[in-house]
Scaffold this active site. Structure first.
Site, short mmCIF file in Angstrom:
data_model
loop_
_atom_site.label_atom_id
_atom_site.label_comp_id
_atom_site.label_asym_id
_atom_site.label_seq_id
_atom_site.Cartn_x
_atom_site.Cartn_y
_atom_site.Cartn_z
N ARG A 180 0.81 -1.21 0.00
CA ARG A 180 0.00 0.00 0.00
C ARG A 180 0.85 1.26 0.00
O ARG A 180 0.38 2.33 -0.39
CB ARG A 180 -0.96 -0.03 1.19
CG ARG A 180 -2.26 0.71 0.91
CD ARG A 180 -3.18 0.84 2.11
NE ARG A 180 -3.48 -0.38 2.78
CZ ARG A 180 -3.02 -0.72 4.01
NH1 ARG A 180 -2.22 0.09 4.66
NH2 ARG A 180 -3.36 -1.85 4.56
N TYR B 45 -14.75 21.82 -11.85
CA TYR B 45 -15.18 20.51 -12.38
C TYR B 45 -16.39 20.03 -11.58
O TYR B 45 -16.37 20.04 -10.36
CB TYR B 45 -13.98 19.58 -12.20
CG TYR B 45 -14.11 18.20 -12.76
CD1 TYR B 45 -14.32 18.00 -14.12
CD2 TYR B 45 -13.96 17.09 -11.93
CE1 TYR B 45 -14.39 16.72 -14.63
CE2 TYR B 45 -14.03 15.80 -12.44
CZ TYR B 45 -14.24 15.63 -13.79
OH TYR B 45 -14.32 14.36 -14.29
N ASP C 274 -6.94 22.82 -8.89
CA ASP C 274 -7.03 21.75 -9.87
C ASP C 274 -6.31 22.27 -11.11
O ASP C 274 -6.83 23.10 -11.84
CB ASP C 274 -8.51 21.43 -10.15
CG ASP C 274 -8.68 20.27 -11.14
OD1 ASP C 274 -7.76 20.03 -11.93
OD2 ASP C 274 -9.76 19.65 -11.12
N LYS D 143 -5.62 12.73 -17.74
CA LYS D 143 -5.68 13.59 -18.92
C LYS D 143 -4.31 13.68 -19.60
O LYS D 143 -3.96 12.84 -20.38
CB LYS D 143 -6.23 14.96 -18.53
CG LYS D 143 -7.53 14.89 -17.70
CD LYS D 143 -8.71 14.35 -18.48
CE LYS D 143 -9.90 13.93 -17.62
NZ LYS D 143 -10.43 14.92 -16.71
C1 LIG Z 1 -11.21 14.75 -15.53
C2 LIG Z 1 -11.01 15.80 -14.54
C3 LIG Z 1 -10.86 15.50 -13.19
C4 LIG Z 1 -11.07 14.12 -12.63
O1 LIG Z 1 -10.20 13.17 -13.08
P1 LIG Z 1 -10.61 11.63 -13.10
O2 LIG Z 1 -9.31 10.94 -13.24
O3 LIG Z 1 -11.55 11.45 -14.24
O4 LIG Z 1 -11.27 11.32 -11.79
C5 LIG Z 1 -10.61 16.54 -12.31
N1 LIG Z 1 -10.52 17.80 -12.74
C6 LIG Z 1 -10.66 18.13 -14.03
C7 LIG Z 1 -10.53 19.56 -14.42
C8 LIG Z 1 -10.92 17.16 -14.97
O5 LIG Z 1 -11.11 17.47 -16.25
#
Ligand SMILES: *Cc1c(COP(=O)(O)O)cnc(C)c1O
Length: 402
Positions: free
Chosen positions: A62, A116, A188, A213
């Site tokens: 972990r 988001y 973010d 992403k």
């Molecule tokens: C896709 C996304 C997330 C979340 O990511 P996941 O891996 O899909 O949980 C968070 N913030 C933004 C701006 C995103 O586009």
């Protein structure tokens, strides 16, 4: 571009980060260590292992193995000012893990209205259940921001640009206000990554990314990260351990592979996106192009001041067409997939309707013509700009046929 900890260019850092010889051995990449159990030579060593709890130390699966440590280390090197990086099984898990690390019952969280959507639901659902109150703030109302704080405000969640509507915020100013008020600022930073916007250097305390992403970059992986300065990094790590967050070594190896080419992909997709955005802005079917790196677009001045890069994600608003027309356009596209996510090598297009998830800011902006509201978000991939533009052109033609 030059923003790495060691003063090297970001391309050089992307190539070398995380490749410690003790993790890679005689090969280029750290091998995939699939392991729950780490073996100790003696009982005494096992007991010592329980006592120690630092990064890069074997203990139990972990807490990771060299594959995950190499990825964390690489992300830390890309984020100037960070002491360390915690990995999470998704971007949403990273946002939840970071917020839970800094908030307690009775605290108030400020969230910019453009974040988001799952971050909003998390705040109004899960965090509320654990006694945290959330107040949404207009991302562009710098003057009103300071007034939104109260004694109990302990954290601020920012996102610039917002991933649907692309508002660029004055992050250095917002983060400075948060700091003055004694609140932790979390951002973010999925859109820009530290290559385009080194968030800690701009005053934020915790920089979060959906590695799903741009870092993954190939639409085959879910992961998230949070990087922070010393004391906050330790809180992130403790909370992640308490919640049992761990990522698979196979996924960490994929993320590391993606990371090596991320700089190239971001540069290329942004260049292509700029050409597509320029073409769209001259089309009669388009009312607005929301693209911070497009000269003349809203937020371009702040983007030019604070960012050193961008990516292929932006949106545009149809001029007075209805929802059915928008669907005809998107359905007609041959090179754009219809699907969530972004940052992959392939282009995507989706309809977005942010009005229903705004509570503290007006959408669409009051200054727009009344009928201009149907938005399309494009994630530009690695295809050729001329082909994407031709595809959009035939999509517009189909949109107009009923
Ligand atoms: C896709 C996304 C997330 C979340 O990511 P996941 O891996 O899909 O949980 C968070 N913030 C933004 C701006 C995103 O586009």
């Amino acid at each position: 571009m030059s923003n790495s900890k060691q003063g090297k260019g970001s391309g050089t850092t992307l190539v070398n980060a995380g490749r410690k010889p003790e993790w890679t051995g005689a090969v280029v990449n750290p091998p995939v260590w699939r392991a729950s159990t780490h073996l100790y030579p003696t009982v005494a060593a096992l007991k010592d292992g329980v006592k120690g709890n630092s990064d890069g130390e074997f203990f139990y699966g972990r807490r990771g193995s060299p594959t995950q440590w190499a990825l964390s280390d690489a992300l830390t090197q890309l984020e100037p000012g960070a002491e360390g990086t915690v990995l999470y099984p998704s971007g949403v898990a990273a946002i939840a893990g970071a917020l839970m690390a800094v908030l307690s019952p009775g605290d108030v969280l400020l969230v910019t209205d453009n974040v988001y959507e799952p971050s909003r639901s998390m705040a109004t659902g899960l965090l509320k259940r654990f006694g945290v109150e959330t107040r949404f703030v207009d991302p562009l109302d710098l003057a009103g921001f300071a007034d939104k704080f109260c004694e109990q405000t302990k954290a601020v969640l920012l996102e610039s640009p917002g991933s649907l509507t692309m508002e660029i915020q004055d992050i250095p100013a917002l983060a400075a206000i948060a700091r003055e008020k004694g609140a932790v600022s979390l951002i973010d930073n999925t859109w820009a990554t530290p290559l385009g916007f080194p968030a800690l250097e701009h005053g934020c305390d915790i920089a979060i990314m959906a590695l799903t992403k741009h870092v993954g970059g190939h639409s085959d992986l879910m992961m998230g990260s949070a990087s922070a300065r010393g004391p906050l990094y330790r809180k992130l790590r403790q909370t992640a351990q308490a919640l049992g967050h761990v990522v698979s070594p196979d996924d960490a190896a994929l993320a590391l592979r993606g990371l090596r080419t991320m700089g190239l992909r971001l540069e290329r997709t942004m260049q292509t996106a700029l050409q597509v955005a320029q073409w769209l802005s001259a089309r009669p079917e388009v009312a607005h192009v929301l693209c911070p790196f497009l000269p003349g677009s809203t937020g371009h001045d702040l983007w030019s001041r604070d960012f050193t890069g961008g990516c292929g994600l932006f949106s545009f608003i149809l001029k007075g067409r209805d929802e059915a027309a928008r669907a005809r356009l998107i359905d007609a596209l041959e090179l754009f997939g219809i699907g969530y996510s972004w940052g992959g090598f392939e282009s995507l297009a989706i309809p977005v309707d942010p009005a229903s998830i705004r509570t503290s800011s007006t959408w669409p902006p009051a200054s727009w013509d009344a009928g201009d509201r149907h938005a399309i978000r494009l994630s530009i991939g690695l295809e050729d700009a001329a082909d994407l533009i031709a595809d959009l052109e035939q999509g517009f033609a189909t949109m107009e046929t009923i």
